[in-house]
Design an enzyme around this catalytic site. Structure first.
Site, PDB file in Angstrom:
ATOM      1  N   GLU A 290     -12.795  -2.530  11.907  1.00 29.25           N
ATOM      2  CA  GLU A 290     -12.757  -1.747  10.682  1.00 29.25           C
ATOM      3  C   GLU A 290     -13.846  -2.162   9.696  1.00 29.25           C
ATOM      4  O   GLU A 290     -14.450  -1.318   9.038  1.00 29.25           O
ATOM      5  CB  GLU A 290     -11.376  -1.915  10.034  1.00 29.25           C
ATOM      6  CG  GLU A 290     -11.227  -1.246   8.687  1.00 29.25           C
ATOM      7  CD  GLU A 290      -9.870  -1.512   8.052  1.00 29.25           C
ATOM      8  OE1 GLU A 290      -9.676  -1.089   6.899  1.00 29.25           O
ATOM      9  OE2 GLU A 290      -8.998  -2.137   8.710  1.00 29.25           O
TER      10      GLU A 290
ATOM     11  N   ASP B 120      -8.318  -9.073   3.936  1.00 33.98           N
ATOM     12  CA  ASP B 120      -8.075  -7.931   4.823  1.00 33.98           C
ATOM     13  C   ASP B 120      -9.105  -7.870   5.933  1.00 33.98           C
ATOM     14  O   ASP B 120     -10.005  -7.030   5.889  1.00 33.98           O
ATOM     15  CB  ASP B 120      -8.096  -6.623   4.014  1.00 33.98           C
ATOM     16  CG  ASP B 120      -7.649  -5.408   4.830  1.00 33.98           C
ATOM     17  OD1 ASP B 120      -7.078  -5.605   5.913  1.00 33.98           O
ATOM     18  OD2 ASP B 120      -7.876  -4.284   4.376  1.00 33.98           O
TER      19      ASP B 120
ATOM     20  N   GLU C 152       0.819  -1.218   0.000  1.00 36.09           N
ATOM     21  CA  GLU C 152       0.000   0.000   0.000  1.00 36.09           C
ATOM     22  C   GLU C 152       0.852   1.266   0.000  1.00 36.09           C
ATOM     23  O   GLU C 152       0.595   2.228   0.706  1.00 36.09           O
ATOM     24  CB  GLU C 152      -0.959  -0.019   1.191  1.00 36.09           C
ATOM     25  CG  GLU C 152      -1.928  -1.193   1.149  1.00 36.09           C
ATOM     26  CD  GLU C 152      -2.933  -1.187   2.279  1.00 36.09           C
ATOM     27  OE1 GLU C 152      -4.099  -1.529   2.041  1.00 36.09           O
ATOM     28  OE2 GLU C 152      -2.543  -0.838   3.422  1.00 36.09           O
TER      29      GLU C 152
END
Length: 712
Positions: free
Chosen positions: A404, A376, A302
């Site tokens: 998240e 993820d 990332e």
């Protein structure tokens, strides 16, 4: 002032009625029923420490605090052993040694709690090989009382099966927490190192109570500033607070730090100047923090810098830092969360492809940190295939404690079931019984360096975690990290409910049932039947299955669900990305056929027709809608269950949980409505007969935007 006198003053000052605001976590120490207190009191009359030092002083204070709160008596403290005493000390103490207790197999952090007779009197002994072991034993003894257990005829021996039990704080130096949903970072970097509020001590105490022994202070998307001298001094101040609680500090290291703060023109891991810079930096850190744990590194992921920038491998990058900390006994936790926008292959395959060729090429003090699933931190993922493929390399599992992708702080989602599901998954390599837990604890491959990491959701909110039930995810992480193979979600949920809310049996049963059903409810209304990564991009708040315009394909939800007029799902069989080939043959064969693939993971592995016949007899489209509806209904059931608990729960926490459940109900409905509106549109199919249509047209849901959602 003696430790006990100081603690007595604290107790006297805290006898006024306090609101139940959640700050006390699972360490509330509220009075137990009178009959239990009466039965326990003959075994808790006095404390007889057989050692000294900061950690033993903490043990004494904690036992005094707990016994006074739970049983209504403040035990006397004296080294003299009297009937009814709690005697505690390490194996080196003559009195403990004379008892000939089986301590040798308990290691550095284990403990033994046993009822014995000394000089003709009944005595409770807490023994260990180190002071930290005594601290863990003291918390275990108090937990026994908190959860309604007897303290007579005790014989409890326990030692951790995992060496590194670590929280990862994704906290930035400006106190913003990436993917944090409980306020600002608790680390006030501006006021450190001179100001270390009691909050930091309470943080260490809470972690020690569940066996967590390490904390990474800063975000994996690291700033090199964290490694400068002023910030090393700040980290050292925190280390001083944590040390008596058995907690080491770690830092996330930015791979390009030699350039950004070191004045070099390269960060190439094979460059001697770079190697010398990291050795000097490690020496500087250890001079300030002698027990510094080591580095956590996110590299070539990332946009983060890493060894591949110099055409080097992840092993060469990790070994660079490992060599720097090795003389001091430090470790490197090297994250395997890597994927590249330049790699057209299935994102689920990329970490495996990068790391498995490097098996056995990492230094002995490197542990590769692998997310529980290959994408993820989704509400549900199959276990990461790396856990069955790198026998020569220690692998450390990484879970999210912060939610998240599971509704942030306002959705009740007990993650113990997710952790258990991942840990108990059988990798089938080299054969049956090779669970992820046994890979993580080193028992399959004989690794001594073992670890489990949890991305924390601890912040400045008074209740630490943003919501009261989110505290349970912190708690269950610590308890499972202690023994990932044996620990189970349900008994830990009961333990936490008793310590946090009430010991009333019916209420505990209701709370536990809510918790055990909660994560499945979230899966149902967010990512049913193996769908994944359909959240709105950016903050990951709310549904966004329609998003298709981002620069990187794997950032777009349409990449994952691939829904269209003919069907839905990601084909990871041999006719698609063939990601199943990264698993053991027995698993690959099972998942290759939709009929033998678990329904919960069906669309993870298969792209199927909307008319595919499900085991229920319904076509896939109808089953998908049915599952969304089931998730919404589950939240409504949680609301009803919680409402019935009002007489057993203090008013402040009852109202706060009720409010959050109402938010969850509304947002579950939003998820359901927006998702079926989109899938109905993209499939050109009407809703199944009798199904309530979405409250708004699809355009309404697509237009919603939340640029300031927390944690973004």
């Amino acid at each position: 002032m003696s430790c006990l006198l100081a603690w007595t003053l604290v107790l006297c000052a805290s006898t006024t009625v306090r609101a139940e605001d959640g700050y006390d976590l699972w360490l509330r120490y509220r009075p137990v029923p009178a009959e239990q207190a009466a039965a326990a009191q003959p075994h808790t009359l006095s404390l007889a420490p057989q050692a000294g030092g900061p950690t033993v002083d903490i043990v004494t204070a904690e036992l005094a605090r707990g016994i006074e709160g739970l049983l209504g008596q403040l035990p006397a403290v004296t080294p003299r052993i009297r009937p009814g005493a709690i005697v505690y000390g390490t194996a080196s103490n003559p009195i403990i040694a004379a008892l000939d207790l089986p301590l040798s197999d308990l290691g550095r952090e284990g403990y033994l709690i046993r009822s014995v007779t000394i000089d003709g009197g009944a005595t409770t002994v807490i023994a260990a090989n180190t002071d930290v072991g005594l601290l863990y034993g003291a918390f275990a003894f108090l937990r026994q009382i908190q959860t309604g257990g007897s303290v007579a005829d005790l014989d409890i021996a326990s030692s951790p099966k995992v060496a590194l039990r670590v929280l990862n704080h994704w906290d930035n130096l400006d106190r913003h927490v990436e993917r944090g949903y409980s306020g600002q970072s608790i680390w006030d970097w501006h006021r450190l190192p001179d100001y270390t509020p009691v909050l930091y001590t309470d943080y260490a105490r809470a972690n020690a109570s569940i066996g967590i022994n390490g904390t990474v202070l800063n975000n994996v998307n690291a700033s090199a500033t964290s490694l400068t001298t002023p910030y090393i001094e700040k980290a050292a101040a925190l280390a001083d607070v944590f040390r008596p609680y058995g907690i080491k500090v770690y830092l996330s290291a930015r791979f390009s730090a030699p350039i950004e703060i070191g004045g070099l023109t390269t960060a190439d891991p094979l460059d001697p100047r770079v190697q010398a810079w990291w050795r000097a930096k490690a020496d500087e850190i250890y001079a300030a923090i002698p027990d510094f744990g080591g580095f956590l590194v996110k590299a070539n992921s990332e946009g983060q810098p890493g060894p591949q920038d110099y055409h080097r491998t992840h092993a060469e990058g990790a070994n660079l830092l490992a060599d720097a900390v090795a003389p001091h006994g430090g470790v490197v936790m090297w994250r395997a969360f890597v994927y590249s926008e330049e790699n057209p292959d299935d994102r689920a395959k990329q970490a495996y492809a990068d790391f498995t060729p490097l098996d056995g090429r990492f230094r002995d003090n490197v542990i590769v940190q692998v997310k529980n699933g290959a994408i993820d931190f989704q509400p549900r993922e199959p276990f990461h295939p790396m856990f069955g493929a790198m026998p020569k390399t220690p692998l450390m599992i990484e879970f999210q404690i912060t939610k998240e992708y599971l509704g942030f702080a306002t959705h009740l989602a007990y993650l113990g079931t997710l952790y258990e599901e991942a840990l108990q998954s059988d990798t089938r390599r080299p054969g049956p019984g090779a669970t992820v837990a046994r890979v993580v604890d080193g028992s399959i491959d004989g690794h001594a360096l073992t670890g489990m990491a949890g991305v924390a959701n601890i912040g400045s909110d008074r209740n630490w975690s943003g919501s009261h039930f989110d505290q349970a995810n912190w708690y269950v992480f610590g308890r499972m990290a202690w023994d990932p193979e044996a620990a189970r979600a349900r008994p830990i949920a009961e333990e936490w409910a008793r310590m946090t809310f009430t010991n009333e049996a019916q209420a505990v049963g209701s709370i536990v049932e809510m918790m055990m059903a909660s994560r499945e409810a979230v899966v149902d209304y967010m990512t049913p039947l193996g769908l994944h990564h359909v959240m709105a991009t950016g903050p990951h708040y709310g549904p966004g299955p329609w998003v298709a315009d981002l620069a990187r394909p794997e950032w777009n939800p349409v990449y994952y669900h691939q829904a269209g007029p003919t069907g839905i799902g990601f084909d990871r069989t041999a006719t698609g990305s063939n990601a199943i080939a990264q698993y053991a043959p027995a698993l690959a064969a099972r998942w290759a056929d939709p009929a033998t693939t678990p329904q919960t993971e069906l669309l993870w592995f298969h792209h199927l027709s909307w008319d595919y016949r499900m085991p229920s007899g319904r076509p896939l489209w109808s089953e998908l809608v049915h599952t969304y509806d089931r998730g919404v209904a589950s939240v409504a059931q949680m609301q009803r269950t919680w409402s019935a608990l009002e007489p057993e729960i203090d008013s402040q926490r009852f109202e706060e949980v009720s409010t959050f459940l109402a938010i969850q109900q509304n947002e579950a409905q939003w998820w359901r409505d927006a998702s079926i509106a989109y899938f109905s549109d993209v499939s050109a199919r009407p809703l199944p007969a009798g199904v309530t249509p979405p409250a708004h047209p699809l355009a309404y849901y697509k237009a919603l935007s939340f640029p300031f959602a927390p944690g973004n």
